[in-house]
Design a protein around this motif. Structure first.
Motif, PDB file in Angstrom:
ATOM      1  N   VAL A   1      -9.423 -25.946  32.878  1.00 19.09           N
ATOM      2  CA  VAL A   1     -10.676 -26.683  32.670  1.00 19.09           C
ATOM      3  C   VAL A   1     -11.416 -26.151  31.446  1.00 19.09           C
ATOM      4  O   VAL A   1     -11.921 -26.917  30.619  1.00 19.09           O
ATOM      5  N   VAL A   2     -11.495 -24.830  31.319  1.00 28.56           N
ATOM      6  CA  VAL A   2     -12.171 -24.242  30.154  1.00 28.56           C
ATOM      7  C   VAL A   2     -11.469 -24.651  28.866  1.00 28.56           C
ATOM      8  O   VAL A   2     -12.114 -25.021  27.877  1.00 28.56           O
ATOM      9  N   ALA A   3     -10.128 -24.600  28.873  1.00 28.41           N
ATOM     10  CA  ALA A   3      -9.376 -25.005  27.688  1.00 28.41           C
ATOM     11  C   ALA A   3      -9.596 -26.489  27.383  1.00 28.41           C
ATOM     12  O   ALA A   3      -9.724 -26.880  26.218  1.00 28.41           O
ATOM     13  N   GLY A   4      -9.666 -27.321  28.423  1.00 31.26           N
ATOM     14  CA  GLY A   4      -9.913 -28.741  28.214  1.00 31.26           C
ATOM     15  C   GLY A   4     -11.291 -28.998  27.620  1.00 31.26           C
ATOM     16  O   GLY A   4     -11.435 -29.799  26.687  1.00 31.26           O
ATOM     17  N   PHE A   5     -12.318 -28.313  28.149  1.00 34.11           N
ATOM     18  CA  PHE A   5     -13.659 -28.468  27.591  1.00 34.11           C
ATOM     19  C   PHE A   5     -13.691 -28.005  26.142  1.00 34.11           C
ATOM     20  O   PHE A   5     -14.291 -28.665  25.275  1.00 34.11           O
ATOM     21  N   ALA A   6     -13.057 -26.859  25.863  1.00 42.22           N
ATOM     22  CA  ALA A   6     -13.055 -26.333  24.501  1.00 42.22           C
ATOM     23  C   ALA A   6     -12.321 -27.275  23.551  1.00 42.22           C
ATOM     24  O   ALA A   6     -12.793 -27.551  22.437  1.00 42.22           O
ATOM     25  N   ALA A   7     -11.155 -27.784  23.977  1.00 45.35           N
ATOM     26  CA  ALA A   7     -10.395 -28.701  23.121  1.00 45.35           C
ATOM     27  C   ALA A   7     -11.164 -29.997  22.893  1.00 45.35           C
ATOM     28  O   ALA A   7     -11.202 -30.521  21.769  1.00 45.35           O
ATOM     29  N   GLY A   8     -11.792 -30.526  23.953  1.00 45.61           N
ATOM     30  CA  GLY A   8     -12.576 -31.746  23.792  1.00 45.61           C
ATOM     31  C   GLY A   8     -13.759 -31.546  22.863  1.00 45.61           C
ATOM     32  O   GLY A   8     -14.017 -32.383  21.980  1.00 45.61           O
TER      33      GLY A   8
ATOM     34  N   VAL B   1     -19.568 -25.315  18.413  1.00 42.50           N
ATOM     35  CA  VAL B   1     -19.580 -26.349  19.450  1.00 42.50           C
ATOM     36  C   VAL B   1     -18.392 -26.167  20.396  1.00 42.50           C
ATOM     37  O   VAL B   1     -18.509 -26.352  21.617  1.00 42.50           O
ATOM     38  N   ALA B   2     -17.220 -25.787  19.829  1.00 43.53           N
ATOM     39  CA  ALA B   2     -16.055 -25.540  20.687  1.00 43.53           C
ATOM     40  C   ALA B   2     -16.311 -24.377  21.636  1.00 43.53           C
ATOM     41  O   ALA B   2     -15.971 -24.435  22.824  1.00 43.53           O
ATOM     42  N   LEU B   3     -16.919 -23.287  21.120  1.00 36.51           N
ATOM     43  CA  LEU B   3     -17.250 -22.156  21.987  1.00 36.51           C
ATOM     44  C   LEU B   3     -18.273 -22.568  23.045  1.00 36.51           C
ATOM     45  O   LEU B   3     -18.177 -22.150  24.207  1.00 36.51           O
ATOM     46  N   ALA B   4     -19.243 -23.390  22.631  1.00 37.00           N
ATOM     47  CA  ALA B   4     -20.223 -23.868  23.613  1.00 37.00           C
ATOM     48  C   ALA B   4     -19.544 -24.728  24.676  1.00 37.00           C
ATOM     49  O   ALA B   4     -19.885 -24.656  25.863  1.00 37.00           O
ATOM     50  N   GLY B   5     -18.562 -25.543  24.244  1.00 39.16           N
ATOM     51  CA  GLY B   5     -17.813 -26.344  25.217  1.00 39.16           C
ATOM     52  C   GLY B   5     -17.037 -25.469  26.184  1.00 39.16           C
ATOM     53  O   GLY B   5     -16.985 -25.750  27.382  1.00 39.16           O
ATOM     54  N   ALA B   6     -16.429 -24.385  25.654  1.00 36.80           N
ATOM     55  CA  ALA B   6     -15.713 -23.462  26.536  1.00 36.80           C
ATOM     56  C   ALA B   6     -16.673 -22.803  27.526  1.00 36.80           C
ATOM     57  O   ALA B   6     -16.364 -22.661  28.714  1.00 36.80           O
ATOM     58  N   GLY B   7     -17.872 -22.411  27.024  1.00 36.86           N
ATOM     59  CA  GLY B   7     -18.869 -21.832  27.931  1.00 36.86           C
ATOM     60  C   GLY B   7     -19.322 -22.818  28.979  1.00 36.86           C
ATOM     61  O   GLY B   7     -19.493 -22.463  30.155  1.00 36.86           O
TER      62      GLY B   7
END
Length: 454
Positions: A12-19, A170-176
């Motif tokens: 899930v974290v990887a998916g949020f970060a990739a998105g 933004v990618a790091l924020a998505g991962a967080g």
């Protein structure tokens, strides 16, 4: 080749970060493209306006009888970013006295200006980006203005780096955000796992609150119903075992009394009858032990009654109950002699008696009983002198009525098949575990590990 299996949270974290990275990268590319086109377009329009103005000045000066093209070019306000070249009657002129270099203006642009009267082209001059505007003043004269875009190129590079950093942020924020979301989503599942662990440890009172999350209410309700049914089933089994054992005690006492009479008069019986009487006595004793073990199992689900107890003394007393030398108890380690642990005295003594009985029956007799401490934890080891335990049987021998495939090699088949099951149950009631290891030099080693007993 072993396939790497990622956990749900990692996926899930990887998916949020990739998105987030994909979205931010697309937005950064679009923003950079729009900004670049707007800035370069504005610069080109500014260059065309400046070149048009300068072309009027030069065209007016060429109407003189003896035009000074170099002097006219020096009067132009070109700043530090623009250069003006004039092609007149087959010669190149610039602001300076020396002849201008013809390589500064591409041949393609010269042809375009000669054909259409005006043209613009981007190029690189001395390694720097420039925009060149050409205007035809007369059939024999053309003006070319070279506008340097070095500063603009540096600004675009800076904008590109800033957008790349923003996309990474933004990618790091998505991962967080993905990590927080999974933590929130998996919280009810952790509650289920905690409750399941408590139930497996014997806490049948563990339940889930259906009001915690409306979306998980069906799961919580089903889980609680399953635990209720399990508790009722265990209680029925416990009550059945207790009732059966209790009902068997009365006839067993009668049989035991009759068997004791036969045992006392065996010397007056013929050989065949005496052998039969001995078998009856042994089986009645085994039957009594089986009933006692069943009653112990029925009470085994009750919580452990912890109190300080001298473990070394319990071990010596257990050895004496089995007719063994108390000296086999090794409590000579510093702090072991007279050591008091918080344990259920009755259960721990039963554990020691059963392990010693197992060593006598199947392991050639006990060799040593060691008491060890490691901080707040304690451990007891019982070594025997038998053939050891088959590695394939080291888990199943703690099941009820299970002797394992190596039982024949370790001794006779006498016993109830419940001794080691009781050991595992009593140790689990203390929150510990029991292991079967190989004893150095041969034989088996039963190790009991009890956490937090000191």
């Amino acid at each position: 080749m072993t396939r790497l299996r990622l956990g749900l949270r990692t996926r899930v974290v990887a998916g949020f970060a990739a998105g987030a990275l994909t979205l931010s990268a697309c937005m950064a590319l679009v923003s950079y493209g729009l900004t670049r086109n707007e800035l370069i377009g504005g610069r080109e329009r500014s260059a065309v306006r400046s070149a048009t103005f300068d072309a009027r000045v030069v065209a007016a000066g060429l109407n003189a009888d003896k035009p000074d093209i170099g002097g006219m070019l020096r009067t132009l306000d070109t700043g530090g970013n623009r250069r003006v070249l004039v092609f007149h009657l087959g010669k190149w002129y610039s602001r300076h006295a020396e002849t201008a270099s013809t390589s500064a203006v591409p041949q393609s642009l010269q042809r375009l200006v000669g054909e259409s009267g005006q043209g613009i082209q981007r190029a690189r001059l001395d390694g720097s980006p420039v925009v060149i505007v050409g205007i035809l003043l007369s059939p024999a004269t053309a003006l070319y203005e070279i506008d340097s875009m070095r500063e603009l190129d540096q600004n675009l590079r800076t904008i590109g780096w800033v957008l790349a950093l923003v996309a990474s942020a933004v990618a790091l924020a998505g991962a967080g955000l993905g990590w927080y979301a999974t933590r929130y989503v998996l919280r009810p599942l952790r509650s289920v796992a905690t409750a399941a662990q408590g139930i497996s440890a014997g806490d049948l009172g563990a339940r889930l609150d259906p009001a915690t999350d409306p979306d998980l209410e069906p799961l919580s309700t089903s889980f609680n119903e399953m635990v209720d049914q399990l508790a009722r089933r265990i209680e029925r089994d416990r009550r059945f075992a207790a009732d059966v054992s209790h009902e068997l005690r009365s006839p067993l006492q009668t049989l035991a009394a009759s068997a004791s009479v036969l045992e006392r008069r065996r010397d007056r019986l013929d050989e065949r009858t005496a052998t039969a009487a001995g078998l009856v006595v042994d089986e009645v004793a085994r039957f009594q032990q089986l009933v006692d073990d069943l009653l112990e199992l029925a009470r085994g689900d009750l919580p452990a009654q912890l109190e300080p107890a001298d473990v070394a003394e319990l071990a010596r007393r257990a050895a004496q109950r089995r007719g063994l030398d108390p000296a086999i108890v090794d409590a000579a380690q510093p702090g072991a002699g007279g050591l008091r642990w918080n344990v259920d005295r009755r259960r721990l003594e039963q554990v020691l008696v059963n392990l010693l009985d197992n060593a006598v029956t199947h392991g050639g007799g006990p060799v040593a009983v060691r008491i060890e401490t490691d901080g707040p934890d304690g451990a007891i080891e019982v070594d025997d002198d038998g053939p050891g335990v088959n590695p394939a049987d080291r888990e199943v021998i703690f099941d009820r009525f299970e002797r394992g495939r190596s039982a024949g090699a370790r001794g006779s088949y006498t016993g109830t098949g419940l001794g080691l099951s009781l050991v595992a149950q009593h140790v689990a009631a203390h929150g510990g575990r029991v292991l079967v290891l190989d004893r150095p030099g041969g034989g088996a080693r039963f190790r009991i590990e009890l956490p937090g007993v000191r």
